[in-house]
Design an enzyme around this catalytic site. Structure first.
Site, PDB file in Angstrom:
ATOM      1  N   SER A 266       0.773  -1.409   0.138  1.00  0.00           N
ATOM      2  CA  SER A 266      -0.157   0.055   0.247  1.00  0.00           C
ATOM      3  C   SER A 266       0.940   1.359   0.024  1.00  0.00           C
ATOM      4  O   SER A 266       1.783   1.507  -0.773  1.00  0.00           O
ATOM      5  CB  SER A 266      -0.618  -0.164   1.226  1.00  0.00           C
ATOM      6  OG  SER A 266      -2.345   0.495   0.802  1.00  0.00           O
ATOM      7  N   LYS A 270       4.100   2.254  -2.035  1.00  0.00           N
ATOM      8  CA  LYS A 270       4.623   3.235  -3.465  1.00  0.00           C
ATOM      9  C   LYS A 270       5.523   3.732  -3.123  1.00  0.00           C
ATOM     10  O   LYS A 270       6.352   4.074  -3.976  1.00  0.00           O
ATOM     11  CB  LYS A 270       3.040   4.371  -3.160  1.00  0.00           C
ATOM     12  CG  LYS A 270       2.141   3.961  -2.840  1.00  0.00           C
ATOM     13  CD  LYS A 270       1.656   5.060  -2.667  1.00  0.00           C
ATOM     14  CE  LYS A 270      -0.368   5.280  -1.940  1.00  0.00           C
ATOM     15  NZ  LYS A 270      -1.171   4.688  -2.887  1.00  0.00           N
ATOM     16  N   HIS A 409      -7.338  -5.710   0.381  1.00  0.00           N
ATOM     17  CA  HIS A 409      -6.343  -5.192   0.464  1.00  0.00           C
ATOM     18  C   HIS A 409      -5.572  -5.968   1.246  1.00  0.00           C
ATOM     19  O   HIS A 409      -5.426  -5.624   2.966  1.00  0.00           O
ATOM     20  CB  HIS A 409      -6.670  -3.582   0.823  1.00  0.00           C
ATOM     21  CG  HIS A 409      -5.695  -2.781   0.826  1.00  0.00           C
ATOM     22  ND1 HIS A 409      -4.754  -2.242  -0.213  1.00  0.00           N
ATOM     23  CD2 HIS A 409      -4.979  -2.163   2.090  1.00  0.00           C
ATOM     24  CE1 HIS A 409      -4.225  -1.722   0.124  1.00  0.00           C
ATOM     25  NE2 HIS A 409      -4.145  -1.205   0.779  1.00  0.00           N
TER      26      HIS A 409
HETATM   27  C1  GCU Z   1      -5.121   4.346   1.711  1.00  0.00           C
HETATM   28  C2  GCU Z   1      -5.055   5.367   0.748  1.00  0.00           C
HETATM   29  C3  GCU Z   1      -4.431   4.633  -0.245  1.00  0.00           C
HETATM   30  C4  GCU Z   1      -2.885   3.815   0.213  1.00  0.00           C
HETATM   31  C5  GCU Z   1      -3.685   2.811   1.431  1.00  0.00           C
HETATM   32  C6  GCU Z   1      -2.927   2.308   2.611  1.00  0.00           C
HETATM   33  O1  GCU Z   1      -6.043   3.843   2.218  1.00  0.00           O
HETATM   34  O2  GCU Z   1      -6.090   6.352   0.241  1.00  0.00           O
HETATM   35  O3  GCU Z   1      -3.766   5.025  -0.834  1.00  0.00           O
HETATM   36  O4  GCU Z   1      -2.292   2.906  -0.095  1.00  0.00           O
HETATM   37  O5  GCU Z   1      -4.404   4.010   2.705  1.00  0.00           O
HETATM   38  O6  GCU Z   1      -1.901   2.588   2.533  1.00  0.00           O
HETATM   39  O7  GCU Z   1      -2.717   1.538   3.856  1.00  0.00           O
END
Ligand code: GCU
Length: 431
Positions: A266, A270, A409
């Protein structure tokens, strides 16, 4: 546990962040950028020249793209420090029933007073990598090293923390111990010959909208009090932290420096992808459900997926201020995320996505990989076959890989099995 105080002062090669070919001010202002509806062609430079060889790519377009991503999206990385100080503060050679060695390493990378990184490193005692050293995964964790395992000897994370399991008044407590252990498959990795290194992402900068917190102010020119419009952002800072962990790992004689794979889930996925794009010492990268601002396209076609506007609103500190100009006009971005993948070429990249995680845009992630193919082709590599359909639990691709599952997720043992499979595949290929 043996407590040792090995102190390593590592002088670093300055070639990690090569000088950029264009000065920051030479780039067009947002208003002057053309609208590009589809993904911009990774092989056409800003001034319209077509790249046809890997030499041209490396000399011109790759540095240009690094420059563009920093200028408009992630902010400019500070240069790599001339040296870091790494202290092995504890070592246990008889970890996991004697199968592994555990090290706790404190890494200081900034001026006096700057936060430091506490790296947890678990290494198999049977080594199969280059020169009898262990290949290694390195990645950020969300809630502190003490949450990644039940081991009660791991110190609690020191920094500010978002609310979560075992967090009280934004501080880690013992109640958080082991709460993320399901995401960190140390033993599974060890059994398959891989070391795992991790640290709390908030060791570098906290995940809150405060650009004067953590390491940020320590890397500004004297007298500058606030973040500039192109200054590095939290995702940039976390990626920079991964680079500092790699500084240490490449100096540890137990680690196979040729096979260090960055990984992250997540927001930390990135950061892992950005870290790999900007540091060639990283042999490959796994971005697990990273989505918007990482593996997901900014030119988003999925109505259920996170948009640039939404991410910039919910997490204003993740990207540089300039990125906000693109909130309602992502088609003005002179790149999309396929260009970040392309910067990683010829190294392997894996995106793992899940059906129930439309927020991270599974199909968009697949398209991002496909769009990076032309750059891998310059190296004579097949990236990912665009005609091959994504199917549950199937690892697609040759160098650019996509894995899709029916779940949520999450990070599970099954994901780690895929990461390890990916890394083994590419270690074999590089022998
Ligand atoms: C939120 C956010 C995402 C990110 C995620 C996480 O949902 O909107 O961009 O990837 O958190 O890091 O768990």
């Amino acid at each position: 546990m043996t407590v040792c105080r090995t102190m390593l002062v590592l002088a670093l090669a300055s070639s990690i962040f090569p000088a950029m070919s264009v000065a920051a001010d030479d780039l067009p202002a947002f208003e002057a950028l053309p609208v590009i509806k589809e993904f911009p062609d990774p092989l056409v430079t800003l001034d319209g020249a077509r790249i046809t060889t890997k030499e041209q790519w490396e000399a011109k377009r790759r540095p240009e793209l690094k420059h563009l991503f920093q200028h408009y999206m992630y902010g400019y990385f500070p240069s790599a420090p001339e040296r870091i100080t790494a202290k092995v503060v504890a070592e246990d050679k008889n970890y996991l029933g004697g199968k592994a060695t555990k090290k706790l390493v404190n890494i200081a990378f900034g001026p006096e007073g700057c936060p430091t990184i506490d790296l947890l490193l678990v290494i198999p005692n049977t080594r199969q990598g280059t020169g009898g050293r262990a290949p290694c995964f390195v990645g950020l964790n969300f809630n502190g090293n003490h949450t990644t395992t039940d081991d009660p000897t791991i110190p609690l994370a020191k920094g500010w923390m978002r609310p979560g399991a075992g967090v009280k008044d934004n501080k880690a407590t013992d109640a958080g111990r082991g709460t993320s252990a399901g995401r960190w498959e140390f033993e599974n990795a060890i059994d398959q010959g891989f070391a795992v290194a991790t640290f709390y992402y908030g060791d570098v900068v906290p995940d809150k909208n405060d650009r004067n917190a953590g390491a940020f102010p320590f890397f500004r020119p004297a007298g500058q009090k606030e973040a500039g419009p192109h200054e590095w952002s939290a995702i940039g800072a976390w990626a920079y932290g991964i680079h500092r962990a790699v500084d240490y790992l490449t100096s540890d004689s137990d680690i196979d420096a040729k096979h260090i794979f960055a990984l992250g889930h997540s927001r930390n996925g990135k950061a892992a992808l950005l870290a790999a794009a900007f540091d060639d010492r990283i042999a490959g990268v796994v971005a697990n459900m990273a989505g918007c601002g990482g593996s997901g396209p900014s030119r988003n076609q999925n109505p259920k997926a996170e948009t640039v506007k939404r991410i910039n609103t919910s997490f204003p500190h993740w990207f540089c201020d300039t990125f906000k100009a693109f909130n309602d006009q992502t088609e003005k971005l002179p790149f999309d995320q396929h260009c970040l993948v392309a910067i990683c070429a010829p190294r392997p990249v894996l995106f793992t996505a899940a059906e129930q995680d439309q927020w991270a845009n599974p199909d968009g992630q697949h398209q991002v990989l496909i769009a990076a193919n032309p750059v891998y082709a310059l190296y004579g590599l097949k990236g990912i076959d665009p005609s091959e359909k994504a199917d549950f639990n199937k690892l697609l691709g040759t160098t650019l890989h996509y894995h899709y599952d029916p779940g949520k997720h999450a990070v599970t043992k099954a994901h780690w099995d895929v990461y390890i499979r990916f890394a083994k595949l590419h270690m074999k290929a590089s022998k």
